[in-house]
Design a protein around this motif. Structure first.
Motif, mmCIF file in Angstrom:
data_model
loop_
_atom_site.group_PDB
_atom_site.id
_atom_site.type_symbol
_atom_site.label_atom_id
_atom_site.label_comp_id
_atom_site.label_asym_id
_atom_site.label_seq_id
_atom_site.Cartn_x
_atom_site.Cartn_y
_atom_site.Cartn_z
ATOM 1 N N ASN A 1 -19.177 58.775 -56.579
ATOM 2 C CA ASN A 1 -20.134 60.295 -56.128
ATOM 3 C C ASN A 1 -19.907 61.539 -54.946
ATOM 4 N N LEU A 2 -20.154 62.531 -55.218
ATOM 5 C CA LEU A 2 -19.541 63.321 -54.679
ATOM 6 C C LEU A 2 -20.236 63.223 -53.164
ATOM 7 N N THR A 3 -19.698 63.290 -52.244
ATOM 8 C CA THR A 3 -20.767 62.822 -50.908
ATOM 9 C C THR A 3 -20.231 63.933 -49.313
ATOM 10 N N SER A 4 -19.165 64.946 -49.737
ATOM 11 C CA SER A 4 -19.027 65.638 -48.863
ATOM 12 C C SER A 4 -18.027 66.325 -49.187
ATOM 13 N N GLU A 5 -18.643 67.963 -49.671
ATOM 14 C CA GLU A 5 -18.345 68.319 -49.928
ATOM 15 C C GLU A 5 -17.577 70.723 -48.807
ATOM 16 N N GLY B 1 -14.253 67.804 -65.355
ATOM 17 C CA GLY B 1 -13.778 66.862 -65.097
ATOM 18 C C GLY B 1 -15.397 65.844 -64.718
ATOM 19 N N LYS B 2 -14.782 64.701 -63.845
ATOM 20 C CA LYS B 2 -15.458 63.975 -63.678
ATOM 21 C C LYS B 2 -16.412 63.850 -62.943
ATOM 22 N N LEU B 3 -17.756 63.679 -63.565
ATOM 23 C CA LEU B 3 -18.869 63.917 -62.076
ATOM 24 C C LEU B 3 -19.254 63.140 -61.676
ATOM 25 N N SER B 4 -20.359 62.988 -60.782
ATOM 26 C CA SER B 4 -20.951 61.830 -59.950
ATOM 27 C C SER B 4 -21.677 60.690 -60.770
ATOM 28 N N LYS B 5 -21.695 60.009 -60.450
ATOM 29 C CA LYS B 5 -22.535 58.573 -61.253
ATOM 30 C C LYS B 5 -24.169 58.533 -61.220
ATOM 31 N N ASN B 6 -23.806 58.905 -60.020
ATOM 32 C CA ASN B 6 -25.601 58.784 -60.022
ATOM 33 C C ASN B 6 -25.804 60.203 -59.774
ATOM 34 N N PHE B 7 -27.727 59.724 -59.818
ATOM 35 C CA PHE B 7 -28.636 61.164 -59.426
ATOM 36 C C PHE B 7 -28.649 60.956 -57.671
ATOM 37 N N ILE B 8 -28.295 62.551 -57.285
ATOM 38 C CA ILE B 8 -28.506 62.904 -56.262
ATOM 39 C C ILE B 8 -29.514 62.035 -55.693
ATOM 40 N N ALA B 9 -30.007 62.486 -54.316
ATOM 41 C CA ALA B 9 -31.243 61.999 -53.463
ATOM 42 C C ALA B 9 -31.115 62.329 -53.078
ATOM 43 N N SER C 1 -13.338 88.597 -50.284
ATOM 44 C CA SER C 1 -13.543 87.401 -50.265
ATOM 45 C C SER C 1 -12.297 86.167 -50.748
ATOM 46 N N LEU C 2 -11.791 85.323 -49.704
ATOM 47 C CA LEU C 2 -11.247 84.696 -50.766
ATOM 48 C C LEU C 2 -11.855 83.029 -49.636
ATOM 49 N N ASP C 3 -12.720 81.872 -50.183
ATOM 50 C CA ASP C 3 -13.023 80.795 -49.196
ATOM 51 C C ASP C 3 -12.875 79.452 -50.730
ATOM 52 N N THR C 4 -12.288 78.743 -49.829
ATOM 53 C CA THR C 4 -12.277 77.622 -50.122
ATOM 54 C C THR C 4 -13.305 76.552 -49.911
ATOM 55 N N THR C 5 -12.923 75.506 -51.115
ATOM 56 C CA THR C 5 -14.479 73.943 -51.041
ATOM 57 C C THR C 5 -13.457 72.855 -51.585
ATOM 58 N N TRP C 6 -13.927 72.103 -50.245
ATOM 59 C CA TRP C 6 -12.723 70.794 -50.440
ATOM 60 C C TRP C 6 -13.720 69.785 -50.892
ATOM 61 N N TYR C 7 -13.408 68.733 -51.563
ATOM 62 C CA TYR C 7 -14.958 67.312 -52.501
ATOM 63 C C TYR C 7 -14.511 65.650 -52.273
ATOM 64 N N THR C 8 -14.897 65.614 -51.605
ATOM 65 C CA THR C 8 -14.230 63.909 -51.340
ATOM 66 C C THR C 8 -15.960 63.248 -51.676
ATOM 67 N N TYR C 9 -15.148 61.952 -52.598
ATOM 68 C CA TYR C 9 -16.007 61.598 -53.826
ATOM 69 C C TYR C 9 -16.112 59.602 -52.667
ATOM 70 N N THR C 10 -17.067 59.361 -53.018
ATOM 71 C CA THR C 10 -17.783 57.636 -52.347
ATOM 72 C C THR C 10 -18.062 56.969 -53.255
ATOM 73 N N ASN C 11 -17.565 56.121 -54.374
ATOM 74 C CA ASN C 11 -17.531 55.099 -54.562
ATOM 75 C C ASN C 11 -18.268 56.413 -56.633
ATOM 76 N N ARG D 1 -19.276 74.782 -43.199
ATOM 77 C CA ARG D 1 -19.581 74.755 -44.084
ATOM 78 C C ARG D 1 -19.618 73.208 -44.547
ATOM 79 N N ILE D 2 -20.099 72.573 -43.817
ATOM 80 C CA ILE D 2 -20.119 70.701 -44.338
ATOM 81 C C ILE D 2 -21.050 70.776 -45.442
ATOM 82 N N THR D 3 -21.782 70.453 -46.851
ATOM 83 C CA THR D 3 -22.160 70.164 -47.334
ATOM 84 C C THR D 3 -22.696 68.328 -47.335
ATOM 85 N N THR D 4 -23.519 67.093 -47.528
ATOM 86 C CA THR D 4 -23.371 65.674 -46.999
ATOM 87 C C THR D 4 -24.152 65.419 -48.150
ATOM 88 N N ASN D 5 -23.894 64.807 -48.857
ATOM 89 C CA ASN D 5 -25.121 64.008 -50.163
ATOM 90 C C ASN D 5 -25.620 62.900 -49.812
#
Length: 267
Positions: free
Chosen positions: A173-177, A214-222, A161-171, A187-191
Motif C-alpha cells: 500500500n502507498l503509505t507516504s507521498e 503500474g501496481k496500485l495499493s492492494k487495500n482501500f484507503i481509510a 514550476s518543477l515539482d517532484t514527488t516520491w512514493y513509499t509503499y508498505t505491505n 508536503r508529506i502525505t500519510t495514508n
C-alpha cells in the motif's frame, strides 16, 4: 470549503477501460471483489449531483457526463483510444456561463504502463501546460514523478514550476507521498488503509486502463493526512455480496469544520 468528490471521482472512475457486463453466466460462481462491471451512474447523496457513463463497442468508457441536482450539465468528458495513447477531452461549464476546456494525453509504453502525460487547460487568454513523467521500480510501483507546469498569458510565459514527488509503499500500500516544490517547500502525505482488498481500483488514479499506473495499493484507503495543515480525509465503503463497492463516503475535516461526500454507485 466542501470538497467536490463527485467531479473528482468522474475522472478517477474513468478506470476499468476493459470491463465486462455485470450479467453472469448461470453456472458462473461470483468471486467477491473480483467481478468487474460497467458503472451506469452514481449520485452524491449530499448535494444531489450525479454522473452517467457511456461505453464504446469495446466496453471502454467513451464519455462521462456530470450534472447538478437540477439536471444542469456541468461537464462533459470524452475519451479517444489509440495504440499507445489515450486522449481525454473535457469541457466544464461555469456558473457565469463561461467554459473551461481541458485536454490530457496519456502516453503508454508497449506494456500499457504510463510513461508521461501532458495536460492543457484553456482559460481563454490564460493557458496552463502540465507534463508529468513517471518512474517505476522493478515491481511496477511508482517510485517518483516529476511535474512541470508552464502558465502563459496572451502567449507570454508567466511562470514555470518543477515539482517532484516520491512514493513509499508498505505491505503493498502507498503509505507516504513526499512532495518537494521548486521553491523548496515540502508536503508529506500519510495514508492508512482498511483490511478490504481493492481488486477493482474504481477509486484510484488507474485511469482508463487497468495497470496503466503500474501496481496500485492492494487495500482501500481509510485515512489521509498531510504535514502542511490539519486537514484529514476519512473514507468508508459499502460492498455488496459480489464484492462491488456500492457506496463510498469521504469525510473531509479542516480545522474545526468538516464536510461529507456520499457517493452511491449503480452498475
Amino acid at each position: 470549503m466542501k470538497k467536490q468528490l463527485l467531479p473528482l471521482a468522474i475522472g478517477l472512475l474513468s478506470i476499468t477501460a476493459i470491463i465486462t457486463s455485470c450479467k453472469k453466466d448461470e453456472n458462473e460462481v461470483a468471486t467477491p471483489a473480483q467481478q468487474k462491471c460497467k458503472i451506469d451512474y452514481f449520485t452524491d447523496q449530499e448535494n444531489g449531483d450525479s454522473s452517467q457513463f457511456f461505453y464504446n463497442a469495446q466496453n471502454r468508457i467513451s464519455r462521462t457526463e456530470y450534472y447538478k441536482a437540477d439536471k444542469t450539465l456541468l461537464s462533459l468528458t470524452e475519451y479517444t483510444y489509440m495504440a499507445n495513447e489515450i486522449i481525454q477531452t473535457s469541457v466544464f461549464h461555469n456558473n457565469d456561463n463561461t467554459t473551461v476546456e481541458n485536454e490530457i494525453h496519456y502516453h503508454l509504453n508497449t506494456d500499457g504502463i504510463m510513461q508521461y502525460q501532458s495536460q492543457t487547460r484553456d482559460y481563454g487568454i490564460n493557458m496552463f501546460y502540465d507534463t508529468t513523467f513517471y518512474t517505476y521500480d522493478s515491481n511496477d510501483y511508482i517510485t517518483w514523478l516529476v511535474n512541470k507546469e508552464v502558465s502563459t498569458n496572451n502567449n507570454v510565459i508567466v511562470s514555470v514550476s518543477l515539482d517532484t514527488t516520491w512514493y513509499t509503499y508498505t505491505n503493498g500500500n502507498l503509505t507516504s507521498e513526499k512532495l518537494k516544490r521548486q521553491n523548496g517547500s515540502e508536503r508529506i502525505t500519510t495514508n492508512t488503509y482498511t483490511t478490504i482488498e481493492d481488486n477493482m481500483h474504481i477509486f484510484s488514479s488507474d485511469v482508463l486502463s487497468p495497470g496503466m499506473y503500474g501496481k496500485l495499493s492492494k487495500n482501500f484507503i481509510a485515512k489521509s493526512t498531510n504535514s502542511e495543515n490539519s486537514d484529514t480525509d476519512r473514507y468508508t465503503y459499502e460492498v455488496n455480496n459480489s464484492g462491488l463497492v456500492t457506496r463510498y463516503t469521504m469525510v473531509y475535516t479542516y480545522g474545526s469544520n468538516s464536510d461529507t461526500n456520499d457517493l452511491h454507485i449503480h452498475y
